[in-house]
Design a protein around this motif. Sequence first.
Motif, PDB file in Angstrom:
ATOM      1  N   TYR A  84       1.035  -1.038  -0.032  1.00 33.44           N
ATOM      2  CA  TYR A  84      -0.223  -0.026  -0.026  1.00 33.44           C
ATOM      3  C   TYR A  84       0.990   1.209   0.059  1.00 33.44           C
ATOM      4  CZ  TYR A  84      -3.776  -3.261   0.951  1.00 33.44           C
ATOM      5  OH  TYR A  84      -4.644  -4.192   0.860  1.00 33.44           O
ATOM      6  N   PHE A  86       1.605   5.540  -0.739  1.00 36.43           N
ATOM      7  CA  PHE A  86       0.890   6.769  -0.620  1.00 36.43           C
ATOM      8  C   PHE A  86       2.200   7.942  -1.092  1.00 36.43           C
ATOM      9  CE2 PHE A  86      -0.806   4.229   2.633  1.00 36.43           C
ATOM     10  CZ  PHE A  86      -2.085   4.337   2.737  1.00 36.43           C
ATOM     11  N   ALA A 112       0.576  14.047  -4.444  1.00 29.90           N
ATOM     12  CA  ALA A 112       0.224  14.042  -5.920  1.00 29.90           C
ATOM     13  C   ALA A 112       0.977  14.609  -6.918  1.00 29.90           C
ATOM     14  CB  ALA A 112      -1.290  14.710  -5.945  1.00 29.90           C
ATOM     15  N   ILE A 130       5.254   7.707 -10.684  1.00 28.36           N
ATOM     16  CA  ILE A 130       4.021   7.150 -10.762  1.00 28.36           C
ATOM     17  C   ILE A 130       3.748   5.923 -11.760  1.00 28.36           C
ATOM     18  CG2 ILE A 130       1.733   7.684 -11.440  1.00 28.36           C
ATOM     19  CD1 ILE A 130       2.268   9.306  -9.097  1.00 28.36           C
ATOM     20  N   ASN A 189      -0.919  -0.975  -4.489  1.00 22.54           N
ATOM     21  CA  ASN A 189      -2.288  -0.173  -4.418  1.00 22.54           C
ATOM     22  C   ASN A 189      -1.804   1.036  -3.983  1.00 22.54           C
ATOM     23  OD1 ASN A 189      -4.126  -2.469  -4.239  1.00 22.54           O
ATOM     24  ND2 ASN A 189      -2.743  -3.346  -2.788  1.00 22.54           N
ATOM     25  N   LEU A 190      -2.130   2.075  -4.848  1.00 25.63           N
ATOM     26  CA  LEU A 190      -1.425   3.332  -5.077  1.00 25.63           C
ATOM     27  C   LEU A 190      -2.437   4.410  -4.641  1.00 25.63           C
ATOM     28  CD1 LEU A 190       0.972   5.165  -5.382  1.00 25.63           C
ATOM     29  CD2 LEU A 190       0.469   5.237  -7.822  1.00 25.63           C
ATOM     30  N   THR A 191      -2.216   5.232  -3.703  1.00 18.80           N
ATOM     31  CA  THR A 191      -3.010   6.564  -3.432  1.00 18.80           C
ATOM     32  C   THR A 191      -2.156   7.969  -3.547  1.00 18.80           C
ATOM     33  OG1 THR A 191      -4.140   5.218  -1.632  1.00 18.80           O
ATOM     34  CG2 THR A 191      -4.491   7.529  -1.628  1.00 18.80           C
ATOM     35  N   ALA A 192      -2.564   8.573  -4.596  1.00 24.12           N
ATOM     36  CA  ALA A 192      -1.832  10.029  -4.748  1.00 24.12           C
ATOM     37  C   ALA A 192      -2.729  10.939  -3.751  1.00 24.12           C
ATOM     38  CB  ALA A 192      -2.148  10.387  -6.459  1.00 24.12           C
ATOM     39  N   VAL A 193      -1.843  11.353  -2.691  1.00 22.15           N
ATOM     40  CA  VAL A 193      -2.491  12.225  -1.923  1.00 22.15           C
ATOM     41  C   VAL A 193      -2.535  13.568  -2.244  1.00 22.15           C
ATOM     42  CG1 VAL A 193      -2.564  12.938   0.802  1.00 22.15           C
ATOM     43  CG2 VAL A 193      -1.993  10.742  -0.092  1.00 22.15           C
ATOM     44  N   ASP A 194      -3.872  14.415  -2.205  1.00 19.45           N
ATOM     45  CA  ASP A 194      -3.941  15.833  -2.615  1.00 19.45           C
ATOM     46  C   ASP A 194      -3.431  16.420  -1.500  1.00 19.45           C
ATOM     47  OD1 ASP A 194      -4.760  15.331  -5.272  1.00 19.45           O
ATOM     48  OD2 ASP A 194      -6.803  14.787  -4.548  1.00 19.45           O
ATOM     49  N   LEU A 213      -1.446  10.446   6.617  1.00 15.59           N
ATOM     50  CA  LEU A 213      -2.339   9.563   5.742  1.00 15.59           C
ATOM     51  C   LEU A 213      -2.025   7.805   5.912  1.00 15.59           C
ATOM     52  CD1 LEU A 213      -5.107   8.880   4.907  1.00 15.59           C
ATOM     53  CD2 LEU A 213      -4.442   9.098   2.606  1.00 15.59           C
TER      54      LEU A 213
END
Lengths: 413, 413
Positions: free
Chosen positions: B160, B162, B165, B172, B181-186, B195
């Motif tokens: 996972y 993070f 962005a 990326i 499992n990628l989350t781009a955090v704004d 986060l």
Amino acid sequence: MISSLSCDIMKNVKYCKCVRCGKEYAAVPDITTCECGGILDVIYDYEYIKTKLNRDVLAKRDEPTMWRYRELLPIEEDTAPAGLRVGMSPMYEAPNIAADLGIARLYIKDDGINPTSSLKDRASAMAVTKAIEAGIACSSTGNAASSLAGNAAKAGLKTYIFVPARAPKGKIAQLMMFGANLTAVDGSYEETFELSKAAIDKYGWYNRNAAINPYLSEGKKTVAHEICEQLGFEAPDFVAVSVGDGCTVAGVYKGLYDMYMVGLINKIPRIISVQAEGCCPINTAVMTGEEWQPQEENTYADSIAVGVPRNPDKAINAIKDSNGICVNVSDDEIREAQKYLAKNAGVFGEPAGVTATAGLMKLSREGKLDKGATIVSIVTGNGLKDIDSAIKSAGEPVHCKNDLAQFERLFFS
Amino acid sequence: MISSLSCDIMKNVKYCKCVRCGKEYAAVPDITTCECGGILDVIYDYEYIKTKLNRDVLAKRDEPTMWRYRELLPIEEDTAPAGLRVGMSPMYEAPNIAADLGIARLYIKDDGINPTSSLKDRASAMAVTKAIEAGIACSSTGNAASSLAGNAAKAGLKTYIFVPARAPKGKIAQLMMFGANLTAVDGSYEETFELSKAAIDKYGWYNRNAAINPYLSEGKKTVAHEICEQLGFEAPDFVAVSVGDGCTVAGVYKGLYDMYMVGLINKIPRIISVQAEGCCPINTAVMTGEEWQPQEENTYADSIAVGVPRNPDKAINAIKDSNGICVNVSDDEIREAQKYLAKNAGVFGEPAGVTATAGLMKLSREGKLDKGATIVSIVTGNGLKDIDSAIKSAGEPVHCKNDLAQFERLFFS
């Protein structure tokens, strides 16, 4: 005739020989093609080399680069190899992928781990080394360009580089950074090649085109030497390679042939030649048994989008002489292989870099791979060279604020 | 107290110790920070290690990776290292650049030649190895993410990830390809970190943040082990390193300290800590002698744009304990160094990757480098990770048709 040709300073090299008409030439540093237009092959004195190179010598040699196989390379004994550390790239066993493909063993040879992130560094290091012997500037066309620019920058050699304007941004960025005199040619690979050749003829630069300069496949072949050594000198059954201009597959075969001729392996693996469906003149020639014909360049795998291959003779011979297999894959199959290999082997290749693996996946689906086979698949370049294509294939990430609840909704609901 | 803490399975490790309050903890695989909030350091039994590791042992060891220094790493004796081939990156002498800078010798350690093209692979390989010991999934924040994703993919571990962005597209693309499992955090790096931590706390994933997980600097330090060995165990006078979160500089110092403590070098080189002017909380703290303060993240060098460093204590200690030098550079100076290094050394680094060299160039201009100095400058990541920035710096190529006359007008008139 041979004795008058033989090179006093390269004891391991007999001469260069045209693969089309058989004419022999002395192996001088700036030799290019035969007067008949055929490309030349470097002919070695394997009996002499056998007295210098064996497993014990290699085991004791502290040289983790392509120059480890110096006796099998066309350089003078006192030539210092060009400066960047090229070769001895990692080779990973991938049992999970082997199981998926239904074969005994699969090895991924990751040649994206080279100084400028592709197998081309092997040819460029050779070109720069020979250009220094010859004492002149260097020129290149096409996708080998960023590799030449980096290796030449390290050596302090000036370069003139020509690429088709379609070249991906990663390669352009490398070229501009390495300080090459770079021309983006508004036209096909063929037109780019022609302009490069015209300029080389006029200005007398050293030619780093692997199809015209017979030494460069000799650099590329070191990937096959390493594969043999990394497998403990047990030859695999097949070596899969993506094919564009034909120089890499020719080099791979030559390296395997070398190792067989000096007695380091006891059979020559069969080549699996993989091309893009939209641009497969070499495979078409082998499969039909006819002369190769120019084709359109309809594939996004830019490094193998070569409609007029400049090394068809050596490439076709390599595939035939190894009792090889040809397979063509679609761009979608290349995209699928790129994601599959990154996710399952941790190796992120550029589109042309994963085309060999795409071919294996296709052969597996068609039930054409032998269950007992040991296969090496060569990844010829790093995926970072063509990021836009990669993102197009793999998609964009999920966006989220710094908010655990939003994160959980995105991933776990 | 120590004996009850000591790890039966890691004979070379005594315990972990808080760098702030000094409290000691047993070195279990999933340890993170001290209850006081301080970060932990891994404390070795150097007297024991001395009996196992020396020049002769290293000379005979056929392991061209970071695991070559296994005795100095916090892993169990029977732990198999994670699968990708990390470390033993090339180190090039650059006499032309040394002459420009006015010093005796300069070496460029190119850590962009790692499986995912950055030094972060050293920490990720360690994280994956420890996560396998602990038997759990892995999480990461920030720029180390693409490295973790690749190393974990090879090991078959779920990740996972993070990232802010703003992360460049190359990273990326790697993350998406490696199947993270990628989350781009704004938000900023700080918010991204928060986060990530919230999710790790909730789901119990293995934490690959190098500032919280004390083992990860232990992976990074192997770059310093290699530098010493590549220089024949003659310590350089200075090691220049770009600084963001502080984990890399802390790791470099630790590696040098290790080599000194086991008697493989006879002095500890001085650290040259280079930060971006627009984001330099660690250098500011060292230069003013005050506590570090959060700063804005005003630099395009994304890997070191860390306004709230998570490893300030170890980093500040490393700079001070080595009698180090701090220097801050502008984004323009970083751009200049990127082009200069590519053109003159054949090494194309990402912006943060060349920041150390930018610092050397600035110190040289200011007459602050000793003429007799031997300096190693670490390049921490490959330029292909951030192609858009590179093209912005280096410019676009000249376009030309397949027309020699046009080519000549463009280049030779």
